[in-house]
Motif scaffolding. Structure first.
Motif, PDB file in Angstrom:
ATOM      1  N   ILE A 156      21.559 -34.395 -51.302  1.00  0.00           N
ATOM      2  CA  ILE A 156      20.753 -35.559 -50.964  1.00  0.00           C
ATOM      3  C   ILE A 156      19.885 -35.182 -49.769  1.00  0.00           C
ATOM      4  CG2 ILE A 156      20.790 -37.975 -50.215  1.00  0.00           C
ATOM      5  CD1 ILE A 156      23.618 -38.194 -51.359  1.00  0.00           C
ATOM      6  N   PRO A 157      18.591 -35.469 -49.810  1.00  0.00           N
ATOM      7  CA  PRO A 157      17.736 -35.165 -48.649  1.00  0.00           C
ATOM      8  C   PRO A 157      18.246 -35.851 -47.385  1.00  0.00           C
ATOM      9  CG  PRO A 157      16.396 -35.722 -50.556  1.00  0.00           C
ATOM     10  CD  PRO A 157      17.814 -36.028 -50.937  1.00  0.00           C
ATOM     11  N   GLN A 158      18.168 -35.148 -46.247  1.00  0.00           N
ATOM     12  CA  GLN A 158      18.685 -35.676 -44.992  1.00  0.00           C
ATOM     13  C   GLN A 158      18.057 -37.012 -44.614  1.00  0.00           C
ATOM     14  OE1 GLN A 158      21.100 -34.792 -42.885  1.00  0.00           O
ATOM     15  NE2 GLN A 158      21.766 -33.051 -44.121  1.00  0.00           N
ATOM     16  N   LYS A 159      16.791 -37.193 -44.961  1.00  0.00           N
ATOM     17  CA  LYS A 159      16.094 -38.418 -44.568  1.00  0.00           C
ATOM     18  C   LYS A 159      16.351 -39.585 -45.526  1.00  0.00           C
ATOM     19  CE  LYS A 159      12.341 -36.198 -41.992  1.00  0.00           C
ATOM     20  NZ  LYS A 159      10.869 -36.052 -41.847  1.00  0.00           N
ATOM     21  N   SER A 160      16.994 -39.329 -46.644  1.00  0.00           N
ATOM     22  CA  SER A 160      17.274 -40.403 -47.608  1.00  0.00           C
ATOM     23  C   SER A 160      18.319 -41.356 -47.041  1.00  0.00           C
ATOM     24  CB  SER A 160      17.775 -39.836 -48.930  1.00  0.00           C
ATOM     25  OG  SER A 160      16.752 -39.178 -49.618  1.00  0.00           O
ATOM     26  N   GLN A 161      18.189 -42.610 -47.388  1.00  0.00           N
ATOM     27  CA  GLN A 161      19.131 -43.638 -46.950  1.00  0.00           C
ATOM     28  C   GLN A 161      19.680 -44.382 -48.169  1.00  0.00           C
ATOM     29  OE1 GLN A 161      20.209 -43.962 -43.893  1.00  0.00           O
ATOM     30  NE2 GLN A 161      18.782 -42.459 -43.024  1.00  0.00           N
ATOM     31  N   PRO A 162      20.642 -43.784 -48.880  1.00  0.00           N
ATOM     32  CA  PRO A 162      21.178 -44.442 -50.078  1.00  0.00           C
ATOM     33  C   PRO A 162      21.893 -45.762 -49.804  1.00  0.00           C
ATOM     34  CG  PRO A 162      21.671 -42.098 -50.101  1.00  0.00           C
ATOM     35  CD  PRO A 162      21.167 -42.426 -48.726  1.00  0.00           C
TER      36      PRO A 162
END
Length: 243
Positions: free
Chosen positions: A152-158
């Protein structure tokens, strides 16, 4: 004076304890207790999604619930041995999955799957609400594992919010929060309520036994549930901030 079996006030939660990262193998885990109810929640992270979601850019979060044979006073046969999963087990598994997905942005999760297993080690009322509250913590840590390992990309906020759940009910004409088993079996009205950290309802499950409840009583129970889930959300934040 409190009328409760354990001496709590009517608007008081049972003692809540959490052992975060209990499992050495799962990508996220939490052993959570509401009083004498104890549930082990483990989150398994798998790159990829079910066939029906491949190529859509969305992830998937689902849950399974089970009770150990001696989680209650009498031993129950394992459902795997019976060869049939019971209706209650299916219903609670779906509830936990819905509750978690209410705070998950599956697009931000990417094409990854997280399966939460909630196993009741000891039951004393509120097993589904304990499971949901602990499952969120395990889910959070599994997502962090996915970020740390490049899935998951570090900047993603699931995760858009937290989620917790609590039981409420009317016992001997008194509205009560977080029912233990001996209170649950005597309740004229019994509800399980799932709420986000922002105070929004995800699910309200309510049933009257013998004595119907009115709108005023419903409002009292909802207020109790919001108080309880607000306290649980605070506990979740404290636990996640501790490491």
């Amino acid at each position: 004076m409190s009328a409760r079996v354990d001496g709590r006030q009517n608007d008081e939660l049972r003692a809540v304890s959490v052992e975060r990262g209990w499992s050495a193998h799962a990508e996220g885990s939490a052993l959570i207790s509401f009083g004498n109810t104890r549930v082990l929640c483990t989150a398994s992270f798998t790159p990829g999604v079910p066939r029906w979601k491949v190529g859509k850019g969305d992830g998937w979060v689902t849950a399974e619930y089970a009770m150990l044979p001696r989680a209650t006073n009498d031993r129950n046969d394992r459902e795997s041995v019976k060869g049939k999963i019971g209706g209650r087990t299916h219903e609670i598994s779906r509830l936990i999955g819905r509750s978690l997905r209410a705070v998950v942005d599956t697009r931000a999760l990417g094409e990854n799957t997280i399966v939460i297993d909630c196993d009741v080690l000891q039951a004393d009322g509120g097993t589904r609400t304990t499971a949901i509250t602990g499952a969120y913590l395990a889910l959070h840590d599994a997502i962090e594992w996915g970020k740390a390992n490049g899935h998951i990309p570090q900047k993603s906020q699931p995760l858009s919010d937290s989620v917790a759940a609590i039981s409420v009910g009317i016992v001997d004409s008194i509205p009560m929060l977080d029912l233990a088993y001996t209170e649950d079996v005597r309740a004229h009205t019994d509800m399980n309520i799932v709420v986000t950290g922002a105070g929004k309802f995800v699910e309200v499950q309510g049933t009257a036994e013998q004595v119907a409840f009115d709108r005023a009583e419903l409002n009292l129970l909802l207020d109790l549930a919001l108080k309880g889930t607000s306290e649980l959300a605070s506990i979740q934040r404290s636990i996640l901030a501790s490491n």
